[in-house]
Design an enzyme around this catalytic site. Structure first.
Site, short mmCIF file in Angstrom:
data_model
loop_
_atom_site.label_atom_id
_atom_site.label_comp_id
_atom_site.label_asym_id
_atom_site.label_seq_id
_atom_site.Cartn_x
_atom_site.Cartn_y
_atom_site.Cartn_z
N ASN B 80 9.71 -23.09 17.02
CA ASN B 80 11.06 -22.54 16.85
C ASN B 80 11.79 -22.33 18.17
O ASN B 80 12.84 -21.68 18.20
CB ASN B 80 11.01 -21.24 16.05
CG ASN B 80 10.28 -21.40 14.74
OD1 ASN B 80 9.16 -20.92 14.58
ND2 ASN B 80 10.88 -22.13 13.82
N ILE B 88 16.51 -20.74 20.81
CA ILE B 88 15.63 -20.13 19.82
C ILE B 88 16.21 -20.29 18.43
O ILE B 88 17.41 -20.10 18.22
CB ILE B 88 15.47 -18.62 20.11
CG1 ILE B 88 14.93 -18.41 21.53
CG2 ILE B 88 14.55 -17.97 19.09
CD1 ILE B 88 15.22 -17.04 22.07
N CYS B 89 15.34 -20.62 17.47
CA CYS B 89 15.78 -20.68 16.08
C CYS B 89 15.22 -19.47 15.36
O CYS B 89 14.04 -19.43 15.02
CB CYS B 89 15.29 -21.97 15.43
SG CYS B 89 15.89 -22.15 13.76
N LEU B 90 16.07 -18.47 15.15
CA LEU B 90 15.62 -17.26 14.47
C LEU B 90 16.80 -16.74 13.67
O LEU B 90 17.91 -16.63 14.19
CB LEU B 90 15.17 -16.22 15.52
CG LEU B 90 14.62 -14.91 14.98
CD1 LEU B 90 13.35 -15.15 14.17
CD2 LEU B 90 14.30 -13.95 16.12
#
Lengths: 476, 221
Positions: B80, B88-90
């Protein structure tokens, strides 16, 4: 009575009484009012009844009116959940000898909204609590305030998990709204008085400056306003709701009432418009008005028309009154006339692109009606098959456009309708005087193609030899 | 409005300073309170354990009503997190942001993202594929990155922590034997690493991808 004032006991009592009242007034500033004349002290106590956590309250018909009137028992009991009950009013006279020898005299007991029957027991229980020498007023107030008196008089009972209050009343359905309204007001005033820490700006605010949302989260109005104004301005209507992270994940949106309490009227209007727009965008039955300057969303008419009658395609824009066909987006062409093909073809192609039973198909089915679509698809497929067949098995006459099918013979065709000579292979018009030049001139695209290779039999006829024989037969 | 933003950010920085238990650090980069650097240690029991991770924090104009912008400064090998940019993939950094979340709670969320990758919602598709193909090989590479870039203790890296000589094959999460095999055919080492990484030439995939396919890719451009 004047004689008493000389009595040292009476003087001590009066001092004790004044001391007790001073203490009560500082603890319960809103509950106590006193008046004093030469011989006695009179007290009015207004004691709120607090139940702590919300408790279940059953109001049951005591039978006093229903028996007399013979009315039905449909409303014989109502249940509600309350955290407070209307106050108990006590009028008390303190005799000169209180508290050393005599107890206070209760001159009246009244329960606001009369939610409790039979005051006699309460009266008796209060008086039993007095012990000579000790002030009893604080004990009385607390005993009523924390609802202990309800337990001792049997109105409040506890079972394993919960405490239940049972109130007999002649008209439960009349008492119900009063109790619920009182409780609501009570909670509201309590909310305004308490302080809360807003979890967005981290500052502590009085309840009056905060808003309690329907999900139970509390934020200060400034923060709600800051966030909601921003979200409304940016068209981010999903986020106009509770700011708490769990509620954001659940997508909990604010009610209109909540929004109205926080932002300006203009913003409320924009919020409502955004919500409506979103609703229309989600609703596949809504189409937009094809008038370029209007483009208002046009919902499906509420009255149902028979699917397949053609009328279901009619829409009238509520904004500009333009009546149009929801399939082809053109001026209404009546229920019996089919839409111009290219436009409906777009819909059909889109429909066929989605696999059978898919969500994409269902959206279109809701918009146009599944029976309609099935019919259109059938017709489309039939047309297409016809078209394909015509393209592969026939040639259009270059003069009159009639489709001509060649059953056998050479590629020089003479149209049966307009007598035009043309080449069946390429559709080109041929000279009437010398039609075979087209097939005999080297370099021409149909050179030596008077007959198709497949039609040449074992005899291996050469085109140039054949034309004279076939000339009579080759009209399609 | 902007006053409220400043007050809140200052409060958050102060709160984080006072709280020693969480081991989350927020520092100013220059004099602006709106551009910060956060850091935390890699969570125990993960390949990131012992690493020191720095995060670039930018506080937008409309904070806290819109999410804080964060990306890793320290290179991280994680499905991620972009292995190239640190992006960042959140969800809470996007749609699921809530104004009650703080810099500290968001950094803690990043820390726990390191514990529980979500390969189905990847920021770095290649790393995610690696994770899905061979967990042990993925963890080895992530650990190597932690040692090479985040200063995690461990033997594998020559010269120890940052600045030391790094093994480009280990960084790509590949096996030396595989790289050698194609290098021996006369291809440049860097190119072999690049192609094998792109093809996810790891674990079971090694048997699935034919040598011809690899050579074909190597011959492209």
């Amino acid at each position: 009575m004047h004689t008493f004032s000389e009595d040292p006991t009476v003087t001590t009592c009066l001092e004790l009484q004044r001391e007790e009242i001073r203490v009560l007034e500082s603890i319960y500033p809103y509950c106590v009012s006193t008046s004093e004349d030469s011989s006695k002290v009179m007290l009015k106590l207004e004691i709120p009844v607090e139940l702590g956590d919300a408790k279940t309250v059953h109001i049951v018909d005591d039978g006093s009116t229903s028996v007399a009137s013979g009315s039905d028992h449909d409303f014989s009991a109502v249940t509600l959940s309350l955290s407070s009950l209307p106050p108990v009013l006590l009028e008390v006279i303190l005799p000169p000898t209180y508290p050393l020898s005599d107890g206070p005299l209760i001159s009246s007991i009244h329960v606001v909204d009369s939610w409790m029957p039979r005051y006699i027991l309460l009266h008796q229980q209060l008086q039993e609590q007095f012990q000579p020498g000790e002030g009893v007023l604080y004990t009385w107030i607390e005993w009523i305030r924390n609802a202990e008196f309800l337990r001792e008089s049997g109105f409040l009972t506890s079972n394993k998990n919960a405490e239940i209050i049972r109130l007999p009343h002649p008209q439960p359905q009349l008492l119900f709204p009063r109790l619920s309204e009182h409780d609501k007001n009570q909670q509201l005033s309590q909310f305004s008085q308490n302080s809360y820490t807003c979890s967005v700006c981290f500052s502590s605010r009085k309840g009056a400056q905060c808003l309690l949302l329907s999900c139970g989260h509390i934020f200060c109005r400034d923060c709600l306003q800051g966030g909601w104004q921003l979200y409304i301005a940016e068209g981010d209507v999903e986020h106009v709701g509770c700011l708490d992270s769990s509620c954001v994940k659940e997508g909990r949106e604010a009610s209109e009432e909540e929004v109205r309490r926080v932002v300006t009227e203009e913003e409320v209007q924009r919020w409502k418009w955004l919500r409506q727009k979103r609703m229309f965008e989600r609703d596949p039955t809504v189409v937009h008005c094809p008038v370029a300057l209007c483009q208002a969303p046009v919902p499906q008419p509420s009255e149902t028309v028979e699917e397949g009658s053609g009328w279901e395609r009619l829409r009238t824009c509520p904004s500009c009154n333009y009546s149009f066909c929801s399939f082809c987006k053109r001026t209404w062409h009546g229920s019996l006339v089919d839409c111009p093909i290219p436009l409906s073809e777009k819909v059909i192609l889109e429909y066929l692109e989605h696999p059978e039973g898919s969500a994409g198909r269902r959206v279109l089915e809701t918009r146009f009606g599944s029976r309609n679509l099935t019919r259109m698809v059938l017709r489309y497929q039939e047309n297409k098959a016809n078209q394909q067949w015509l393209e592969s098995h026939s040639m259009k006459c270059p003069q009159c456009s009639v489709q001509v099918e060649k059953s056998h013979g050479c590629n020089h065709m003479t149209c049966a309708k307009c007598k035009t000579h043309f080449c069946y292979r390429c559709g080109q018009r041929l000279s009437v005087n010398n039609p075979y030049q087209h097939f005999s001139t080297p370099g021409q695209k149909c050179y030596q193609k008077l007959f198709d290779a497949s039609e040449l039999g074992e005899d291996d006829w050469q085109p140039m030899e054949a034309y004279a024989i076939m000339e009579e037969n080759n009209v399609g | 409005m902007s006053d409220a933003r400043l007050r809140r950010v200052n409060k958050e920085i102060a709160d984080c300073k006072n709280d020693k238990s969480s081991k989350i650090v927020i520092e100013l980069i220059d004099n602006s309170p709106y551009h910060l650097r956060g850091s935390f240690t890699g969570p125990e029991g993960t390949p990131y354990e012992g690493g020191h991770y720095e995060v670039d924090i930018v506080i937008p104009e409309s904070y806290p009503f819109q999410p804080v912008k964060m990306k890793f400064i320290t290179k991280v090998y994680h499905p991620n997190v972009s292995s190239a940019s640190g992006a960042i993939c959140l969800d809470i950094l996007k749609d699921a942001w809530s104004p009650v979340l703080t810099l500290k709670s968001t950094l803690i969320s990043l820390q726990s993202l390191l514990c529980s990758p979500e390969p189905n919602d990847p920021q770095d598709a290649e790393v995610a594929k690696h994770y899905m193909t061979s967990r042990s090989s993925f963890e080895e590479t992530a650990r190597y990155w932690a040692q090479a870039y985040a200063g995690a203790p461990g033997g594998g890296v020559k010269g120890g922590a940052k600045g030391g000589e790094r093994d480009e094959i280990a960084i790509a999460g590949l096996e030396k034997a595989h790289v050698d095999q194609f290098e021996a055919l006369g291809f440049e080492r860097g190119k072999v690493i690049d192609v094998l990484r792109r093809l996810n030439y790891r674990g079971e995939n090694v048997t699935k991808i034919s040598e011809d396919k690899v050579v074909q890719e190597l011959l492209k451009n």
